[in-house]
Motif scaffolding. Structure first.
Motif, PDB file in Angstrom:
ATOM      1  N   PHE A   1       0.848  -1.184   0.000  1.00 32.27           N
ATOM      2  CA  PHE A   1       0.000   0.000   0.000  1.00 32.27           C
ATOM      3  C   PHE A   1       0.892   1.245   0.000  1.00 32.27           C
ATOM      4  N   VAL A   2       0.488   2.252  -0.748  1.00 34.69           N
ATOM      5  CA  VAL A   2       1.321   3.448  -0.905  1.00 34.69           C
ATOM      6  C   VAL A   2       0.712   4.643  -0.182  1.00 34.69           C
ATOM      7  N   THR A   3       1.550   5.633   0.084  1.00 37.85           N
ATOM      8  CA  THR A   3       1.118   6.875   0.708  1.00 37.85           C
ATOM      9  C   THR A   3       0.853   7.923  -0.365  1.00 37.85           C
ATOM     10  N   TYR A   4       0.261   9.031   0.047  1.00 36.48           N
ATOM     11  CA  TYR A   4       0.020  10.106  -0.921  1.00 36.48           C
ATOM     12  C   TYR A   4       1.337  10.701  -1.409  1.00 36.48           C
ATOM     13  N   GLN A   5       2.392  10.641  -0.556  1.00 36.41           N
ATOM     14  CA  GLN A   5       3.690  11.152  -0.992  1.00 36.41           C
ATOM     15  C   GLN A   5       4.241  10.325  -2.152  1.00 36.41           C
ATOM     16  N   ALA A   6       4.029   9.004  -2.088  1.00 40.63           N
ATOM     17  CA  ALA A   6       4.507   8.132  -3.167  1.00 40.63           C
ATOM     18  C   ALA A   6       3.757   8.416  -4.465  1.00 40.63           C
ATOM     19  N   ILE A   7       2.457   8.700  -4.348  1.00 42.17           N
ATOM     20  CA  ILE A   7       1.671   9.047  -5.533  1.00 42.17           C
ATOM     21  C   ILE A   7       2.186  10.349  -6.138  1.00 42.17           C
TER      22      ILE A   7
ATOM     23  N   THR B   1      -2.366  38.344  16.162  1.00 45.74           N
ATOM     24  CA  THR B   1      -2.992  37.028  16.013  1.00 45.74           C
ATOM     25  C   THR B   1      -2.190  36.200  15.020  1.00 45.74           C
ATOM     26  N   ALA B   2      -1.861  34.978  15.403  1.00 44.77           N
ATOM     27  CA  ALA B   2      -1.098  34.092  14.522  1.00 44.77           C
ATOM     28  C   ALA B   2      -1.742  32.711  14.505  1.00 44.77           C
ATOM     29  N   VAL B   3      -1.657  32.058  13.356  1.00 44.68           N
ATOM     30  CA  VAL B   3      -2.161  30.689  13.221  1.00 44.68           C
ATOM     31  C   VAL B   3      -0.978  29.787  12.914  1.00 44.68           C
ATOM     32  N   THR B   4      -0.768  28.774  13.739  1.00 45.45           N
ATOM     33  CA  THR B   4       0.332  27.835  13.508  1.00 45.45           C
ATOM     34  C   THR B   4      -0.221  26.457  13.175  1.00 45.45           C
ATOM     35  N   VAL B   5       0.523  25.735  12.367  1.00 45.12           N
ATOM     36  CA  VAL B   5       0.128  24.389  11.939  1.00 45.12           C
ATOM     37  C   VAL B   5       1.231  23.418  12.328  1.00 45.12           C
ATOM     38  N   TYR B   6       0.851  22.342  13.013  1.00 39.43           N
ATOM     39  CA  TYR B   6       1.822  21.331  13.431  1.00 39.43           C
ATOM     40  C   TYR B   6       1.551  20.027  12.690  1.00 39.43           C
ATOM     41  N   CYS B   7       2.551  19.515  11.974  1.00 40.36           N
ATOM     42  CA  CYS B   7       2.412  18.239  11.273  1.00 40.36           C
ATOM     43  C   CYS B   7       2.875  17.123  12.199  1.00 40.36           C
ATOM     44  N   GLU B   8       1.985  16.202  12.508  1.00 36.82           N
ATOM     45  CA  GLU B   8       2.322  15.117  13.422  1.00 36.82           C
ATOM     46  C   GLU B   8       3.195  14.059  12.765  1.00 36.82           C
ATOM     47  N   ASP B   9       3.205  14.010  11.425  1.00 42.00           N
ATOM     48  CA  ASP B   9       4.007  13.001  10.734  1.00 42.00           C
ATOM     49  C   ASP B   9       5.493  13.348  10.755  1.00 42.00           C
ATOM     50  N   CYS B  10       5.830  14.586  10.356  1.00 41.28           N
ATOM     51  CA  CYS B  10       7.249  14.969  10.325  1.00 41.28           C
ATOM     52  C   CYS B  10       7.635  15.838  11.518  1.00 41.28           C
ATOM     53  N   GLU B  11       6.666  16.100  12.409  1.00 47.24           N
ATOM     54  CA  GLU B  11       6.907  16.829  13.656  1.00 47.24           C
ATOM     55  C   GLU B  11       7.530  18.205  13.421  1.00 47.24           C
ATOM     56  N   THR B  12       6.963  18.931  12.466  1.00 44.85           N
ATOM     57  CA  THR B  12       7.412  20.295  12.214  1.00 44.85           C
ATOM     58  C   THR B  12       6.238  21.248  12.394  1.00 44.85           C
ATOM     59  N   GLN B  13       6.557  22.493  12.720  1.00 44.01           N
ATOM     60  CA  GLN B  13       5.523  23.494  12.972  1.00 44.01           C
ATOM     61  C   GLN B  13       5.804  24.747  12.160  1.00 44.01           C
TER      62      GLN B  13
ATOM     63  N   GLU C   1       3.296  29.256   1.562  1.00 44.83           N
ATOM     64  CA  GLU C   1       4.292  29.773   0.623  1.00 44.83           C
ATOM     65  C   GLU C   1       5.343  28.729   0.269  1.00 44.83           C
ATOM     66  N   SER C   2       5.657  27.835   1.221  1.00 42.94           N
ATOM     67  CA  SER C   2       6.678  26.814   0.972  1.00 42.94           C
ATOM     68  C   SER C   2       6.120  25.606   0.234  1.00 42.94           C
ATOM     69  N   GLY C   3       4.803  25.507   0.167  1.00 34.23           N
ATOM     70  CA  GLY C   3       4.185  24.398  -0.558  1.00 34.23           C
ATOM     71  C   GLY C   3       3.993  23.144   0.259  1.00 34.23           C
ATOM     72  N   GLY C   4       4.353  23.178   1.533  1.00 34.33           N
ATOM     73  CA  GLY C   4       4.152  22.009   2.375  1.00 34.33           C
ATOM     74  C   GLY C   4       5.208  21.903   3.456  1.00 34.33           C
ATOM     75  N   CYS C   5       5.086  20.853   4.247  1.00 32.24           N
ATOM     76  CA  CYS C   5       6.024  20.629   5.345  1.00 32.24           C
ATOM     77  C   CYS C   5       7.159  19.723   4.878  1.00 32.24           C
ATOM     78  N   GLU C   6       7.903  19.153   5.815  1.00 33.89           N
ATOM     79  CA  GLU C   6       9.040  18.305   5.456  1.00 33.89           C
ATOM     80  C   GLU C   6       8.612  16.954   4.893  1.00 33.89           C
ATOM     81  N   CYS C   7       7.323  16.647   4.961  1.00 34.52           N
ATOM     82  CA  CYS C   7       6.821  15.426   4.325  1.00 34.52           C
ATOM     83  C   CYS C   7       7.029  15.475   2.818  1.00 34.52           C
ATOM     84  N   LEU C   8       7.226  16.684   2.272  1.00 28.94           N
ATOM     85  CA  LEU C   8       7.452  16.836   0.835  1.00 28.94           C
ATOM     86  C   LEU C   8       8.670  16.063   0.366  1.00 28.94           C
TER      87      LEU C   8
END
Length: 210
Positions: free
Chosen positions: A114-120, A180-192, A200-207
């Protein structure tokens, strides 16, 4: 807006997991389908996560057929859900796994296929040469504008409430400014990230993951 297949590349290219599986399972034509569904218009476009599920169900279907099973209409989708959905109980998952293994299907090996969306995404960009930058960029710009309006409204409401409390003598506060600031935390690659930087960067380190 739609991509073109990379020169000299084929869907069965073994340097990507998806390409290798297309070759191993004989999933002819699925590369073109995935590209078409990813690069369609906004109202018709499927996400990479949806396409990963589509691909995995095809892998499951082929594996079931190769063991001599004759899945009924809707059975493949249901079996896939029972094997992958976190809300499915361990008992039900074990029962489904046992039934498949009785039919001669190695479920552990199947899960590894089974593949992940990153592999696709890697397959579509590196092998198919597909791109969705134009619509993706406009969607990002719309999201940025929407977030900016929400942050602006939130800031205004907070400022108003604080001023009301000051005027009523319920709050001691000098000259102030609300940020006021909005932060996003990715639980997969543990980056915020703050949401603007993330967009602007197009995504987190999962890229960087396949």
């Amino acid at each position: 807006m739609t991509g073109t297949e990379s020169a000299g590349a084929s869907d069965t290219s073994s340097h990507t997991k998806v390409g290798r599986l297309i070759n191993e399972y004989g999933l002819n034509g699925i590369g073109e389908e995935l590209e078409r569904r990813w690069t369609g218009e906004d109202s018709e476009r499927d996400s990479l996560r949806t396409l990963a599920d589509v691909f995995n169900r095809r892998v499951l279907e082929r594996a079931m057929l190769d063991t001599g099973m004759d899945p009924l209409d809707g059975e493949v989708s249901n079996v896939y859900r029972l094997l992958t959905d976190e809300d499915v109980s361990r008992g039900v998952e074990t029962e489904v796994t046992a039934r498949l293994e009785q039919e001669g299907l190695d479920v552990d090996l199947l899960r590894k296929d089974f593949v992940t969306y990153q592999a696709i995404r890697t397959f579509l960009k590196d092998v198919r040469g597909a791109s969705y930058e134009s619509d993706s960029r406009s969607s990002v710009e719309r999201a940025q504008s929407s977030f900016a309006r929400l942050v602006g409204r939130t800031t205004a409401v907070v400022e108003q409430k604080l001023e009301q409390l000051q005027s009523a003598g319920r709050l001691t506060l000098g000259s102030f400014r609300v940020r006021t600031a909005v932060t996003v935390y990715c639980e997969d690659c543990e980056t915020q990230y703050d949401v603007t930087t993330l967009l602007e960067s197009g995504g987190c380190e999962c890229l960087s993951e396949d």
